[in-house]
Write an enzyme that holds these catalytic residues in place. Structure first.
Site, PDB file in Angstrom:
ATOM      1  N   GLY A 228      -8.695   6.763 -41.572  1.00 15.32           N
ATOM      2  CA  GLY A 228      -7.928   7.000 -40.385  1.00 15.32           C
ATOM      3  C   GLY A 228      -8.883   6.984 -38.920  1.00 15.32           C
ATOM      4  O   GLY A 228      -8.316   6.561 -37.916  1.00 15.32           O
TER       5      GLY A 228
ATOM      6  N   ALA B 228      -8.786  10.877 -42.408  1.00 16.03           N
ATOM      7  CA  ALA B 228      -7.815  11.786 -42.344  1.00 16.03           C
ATOM      8  C   ALA B 228      -8.392  12.894 -42.992  1.00 16.03           C
ATOM      9  O   ALA B 228      -9.321  12.658 -43.902  1.00 16.03           O
ATOM     10  CB  ALA B 228      -6.582  11.279 -42.977  1.00 16.03           C
TER      11      ALA B 228
ATOM     12  N   GLU C  86      -8.984   3.149 -38.310  1.00 14.22           N
ATOM     13  CA  GLU C  86      -7.558   2.871 -37.893  1.00 14.22           C
ATOM     14  C   GLU C  86      -7.021   3.349 -36.449  1.00 14.22           C
ATOM     15  O   GLU C  86      -6.573   2.488 -35.671  1.00 14.22           O
ATOM     16  CB  GLU C  86      -6.454   3.627 -39.095  1.00 14.22           C
ATOM     17  CG  GLU C  86      -6.946   2.886 -40.350  1.00 14.22           C
ATOM     18  CD  GLU C  86      -6.395   3.330 -41.512  1.00 14.22           C
ATOM     19  OE1 GLU C  86      -6.332   4.789 -41.752  1.00 14.22           O
ATOM     20  OE2 GLU C  86      -5.610   2.856 -42.338  1.00 14.22           O
TER      21      GLU C  86
ATOM     22  N   GLU D 156     -10.477   4.607 -48.595  1.00 16.30           N
ATOM     23  CA  GLU D 156      -9.379   5.503 -48.990  1.00 16.30           C
ATOM     24  C   GLU D 156      -9.177   5.017 -50.601  1.00 16.30           C
ATOM     25  O   GLU D 156      -8.912   6.027 -51.385  1.00 16.30           O
ATOM     26  CB  GLU D 156      -7.885   5.128 -48.401  1.00 16.30           C
ATOM     27  CG  GLU D 156      -8.030   5.535 -47.267  1.00 16.30           C
ATOM     28  CD  GLU D 156      -8.529   4.617 -45.903  1.00 16.30           C
ATOM     29  OE1 GLU D 156      -9.211   3.671 -46.270  1.00 16.30           O
ATOM     30  OE2 GLU D 156      -7.936   4.763 -44.802  1.00 16.30           O
TER      31      GLU D 156
HETATM   32  C1  LIG Z   1      -5.455   7.820 -42.870  1.00 17.08           C
HETATM   33  C2  LIG Z   1      -5.447   7.283 -44.169  1.00 17.08           C
HETATM   34  C3  LIG Z   1      -4.108   7.215 -44.654  1.00 17.08           C
HETATM   35  O1  LIG Z   1      -5.903   5.869 -43.986  1.00 17.08           O
HETATM   36  C4  LIG Z   1      -6.424   8.183 -44.976  1.00 17.08           C
HETATM   37  C5  LIG Z   1      -7.653   8.608 -44.696  1.00 17.08           C
HETATM   38  O2  LIG Z   1      -8.269   8.409 -43.656  1.00 17.08           O
HETATM   39  S1  LIG Z   1      -8.441   9.181 -46.152  1.00 17.08           S
HETATM   40  C6  LIG Z   1     -10.013   9.642 -45.618  1.00 17.08           C
HETATM   41  C7  LIG Z   1     -11.078   8.482 -45.657  1.00 17.08           C
HETATM   42  N1  LIG Z   1     -12.495   8.849 -45.222  1.00 17.08           N
HETATM   43  C8  LIG Z   1     -13.369   9.193 -46.153  1.00 17.08           C
HETATM   44  O3  LIG Z   1     -13.028   9.235 -47.266  1.00 17.08           O
HETATM   45  C9  LIG Z   1     -14.560   9.519 -45.752  1.00 17.08           C
HETATM   46  C10 LIG Z   1     -14.880  10.883 -46.233  1.00 17.08           C
HETATM   47  N2  LIG Z   1     -16.175  11.596 -45.713  1.00 17.08           N
HETATM   48  C11 LIG Z   1     -17.512  11.240 -46.239  1.00 17.08           C
HETATM   49  O4  LIG Z   1     -17.584  10.142 -47.286  1.00 17.08           O
HETATM   50  C12 LIG Z   1     -18.605  11.665 -45.544  1.00 17.08           C
HETATM   51  O5  LIG Z   1     -18.266  12.914 -45.183  1.00 17.08           O
HETATM   52  C13 LIG Z   1     -19.408  10.746 -44.590  1.00 17.08           C
HETATM   53  C14 LIG Z   1     -20.169   9.471 -45.457  1.00 17.08           C
HETATM   54  C15 LIG Z   1     -18.611  10.381 -43.622  1.00 17.08           C
HETATM   55  C16 LIG Z   1     -20.507  11.723 -44.306  1.00 17.08           C
HETATM   56  O6  LIG Z   1     -21.461  12.344 -45.254  1.00 17.08           O
HETATM   57  P1  LIG Z   1     -22.333  13.417 -44.980  1.00 17.08           P
HETATM   58  O7  LIG Z   1     -23.290  12.868 -43.702  1.00 17.08           O
HETATM   59  O8  LIG Z   1     -23.377  13.494 -46.095  1.00 17.08           O
HETATM   60  O9  LIG Z   1     -21.616  14.455 -44.232  1.00 17.08           O
HETATM   61  P2  LIG Z   1     -20.566  15.429 -45.140  1.00 17.08           P
HETATM   62  O10 LIG Z   1     -21.423  16.709 -45.687  1.00 17.08           O
HETATM   63  O11 LIG Z   1     -19.975  14.561 -46.323  1.00 17.08           O
HETATM   64  O12 LIG Z   1     -19.558  16.222 -44.274  1.00 17.08           O
HETATM   65  C17 LIG Z   1     -19.753  17.229 -43.235  1.00 17.08           C
HETATM   66  C18 LIG Z   1     -18.430  17.880 -43.227  1.00 17.08           C
HETATM   67  O13 LIG Z   1     -17.347  17.137 -42.858  1.00 17.08           O
HETATM   68  C19 LIG Z   1     -16.370  17.407 -43.975  1.00 17.08           C
HETATM   69  N3  LIG Z   1     -15.660  16.094 -43.725  1.00 17.08           N
HETATM   70  C20 LIG Z   1     -16.050  14.725 -43.825  1.00 17.08           C
HETATM   71  N4  LIG Z   1     -15.101  13.953 -43.676  1.00 17.08           N
HETATM   72  C21 LIG Z   1     -13.904  14.692 -44.183  1.00 17.08           C
HETATM   73  C22 LIG Z   1     -12.723  14.165 -44.423  1.00 17.08           C
HETATM   74  N5  LIG Z   1     -12.313  12.837 -44.100  1.00 17.08           N
HETATM   75  N6  LIG Z   1     -11.854  15.174 -44.323  1.00 17.08           N
HETATM   76  C23 LIG Z   1     -12.012  16.649 -44.389  1.00 17.08           C
HETATM   77  N7  LIG Z   1     -13.398  16.841 -44.229  1.00 17.08           N
HETATM   78  C24 LIG Z   1     -14.332  16.073 -44.026  1.00 17.08           C
HETATM   79  C25 LIG Z   1     -17.420  17.550 -45.186  1.00 17.08           C
HETATM   80  O14 LIG Z   1     -16.528  18.060 -46.327  1.00 17.08           O
HETATM   81  C26 LIG Z   1     -18.189  18.551 -44.763  1.00 17.08           C
HETATM   82  O15 LIG Z   1     -17.508  19.814 -44.703  1.00 17.08           O
HETATM   83  P3  LIG Z   1     -18.293  20.944 -45.442  1.00 17.08           P
HETATM   84  O16 LIG Z   1     -18.162  20.699 -47.035  1.00 17.08           O
HETATM   85  O17 LIG Z   1     -19.757  21.092 -44.765  1.00 17.08           O
HETATM   86  O18 LIG Z   1     -17.340  22.039 -45.106  1.00 17.08           O
END
Ligand SMILES: CC(C)(O)CC(=O)SCCNC(=O)CCNC(=O)[C@H](O)C(C)(C)COP(=O)(O)OP(=O)(O)OC[C@H]1O[C@@H](n2cnc3c(N)ncnc32)[C@H](O)[C@@H]1OP(=O)(O)O
Length: 258
Positions: A109, A65, A112, A132
């Protein structure tokens, strides 16, 4: 219908839905989830479509998400809007078979959404996770429920409590994905599986999907009875006569969905 965060192509009876927010690793914001739901409803209603494939990019199926979008929400906000109920119900309510073709990250998500599809074909690069817990919350679209049913309590607890990722090989061993293929072959394999499904009799594919899904909801004896009765009902179709007749005549069946 024109979409901004997904692409949809319908070719040879298969609707290919590609999640397309590369700048955020396909993070599932409100717009993307709304468009995905609309695309699924359209595909389900489109007579030309017999199977649906959902995919992402090489780097990410979806990284979960959209954290930016939800970070400032209050309890009252998420409770009132019933956050994420619509999208996942939309997937679960789609009657036609849906294959998730997963490369790269399928987290939160993203995992999921993949699990709400009927089966998952993974690239060797796929990584599944429910991280999460690292955000001070828990999964909210099935990560504690569908994952547990797919891989059992121990692995589901491990993933939900530690937030660790599972690679494609482990996911296949655990039963989360049905097959693993080289990344370059992912779409070919998923589209090939979708084509195979598209060739079957539509009443049979709808019935098979419903019957397998009932196994989540019913006791074994109720499920077996449901399956047997649906099996019996298939003898009311012309396609049953065609399928069995074709076998006996040593030819390919020509199903007419009747
Ligand atoms: C649906 C529910 C209720 O279950 C809730 C959820 O889903 S909560 C979200 C769970 N997901 C996460 O916690 C994963 C978050 N992302 C990461 O940990 C990392 O991005 C990665 C391991 C997937 C990849 O890492 P990396 O290769 O270093 O890329 P990044 O620089 O981190 O990401 C690139 C760019 O994408 C944006 N990004 C990544 N994931 C998300 C996200 N879930 N939401 C919003 N944005 C996301 C990240 O911020 C980067 O953007 P910029 O900072 O460059 O603008």
């Amino acid at each position: 219908m024109a979409f901004e965060t997904i692409n949809v192509e319908v070719d040879d009876h298969v609707a290919l839905i590609k999640l397309n927010r590369p700048e955020a690793l396909n993070a599932l914001n409100n717009q993307l989830l709304g468009e995905l739901c609309t695309a699924l409803e359209e595909a389900d209603a489109n007579d030309k479509v017999r199977c649906i494939v959902i995919t992402g990019s090489e780097k990410a199926f979806a990284a979960g998400a959209d954290i930016k979008e939800m970070s400032e929400k209050s309890f009252v906000d998420v409770f009132s809007e019933n956050l994420f109920a619509g999208a996942i119900d939309c997937l679960a309510g789609t009657r036609k078979p849906i294959i998730a073709a997963v490369a790269g990250y399928a987290l939160g998500g993203g995992c999921e959404v993949a699990m709400a599809c009927d089966f998952i074909i993974a690239a060797e690069t796929a990584k599944f996770g429910q991280p999460e817990i690292n955000l001070g919350v828990i999964a909210g679209m099935g990560g504690t429920q569908r994952l547990t049913r797919a891989v059992g309590k121990s692995k589901a607890m491990d993933m939900n409590l530690t937030g660790r990722f599972m690679d494609a090989e482990e996911a296949e061993r655990a039963g989360l994905v049905s097959r693993v293929v080289p990344a370059k072959k992912l779409l070919e394999e998923a589209m090939g599986a979708a084509q195979k499904i598209a060739e079957k009799s539509r009443p049979s594919t709808l019935a098979a999907k419903e019957a397998v899904n009932r196994s989540y909801e019913l006791t074994l004896s109720e499920g077996l009875l449901f399956e047997r009765r649906v099996f019996h009902s298939m003898f009311a179709t012309e396609d049953q006569k065609e399928g069995m007749g074709a076998f006996l005549e040593k030819r390919q069946p020509q199903f007419r969905d009747k």
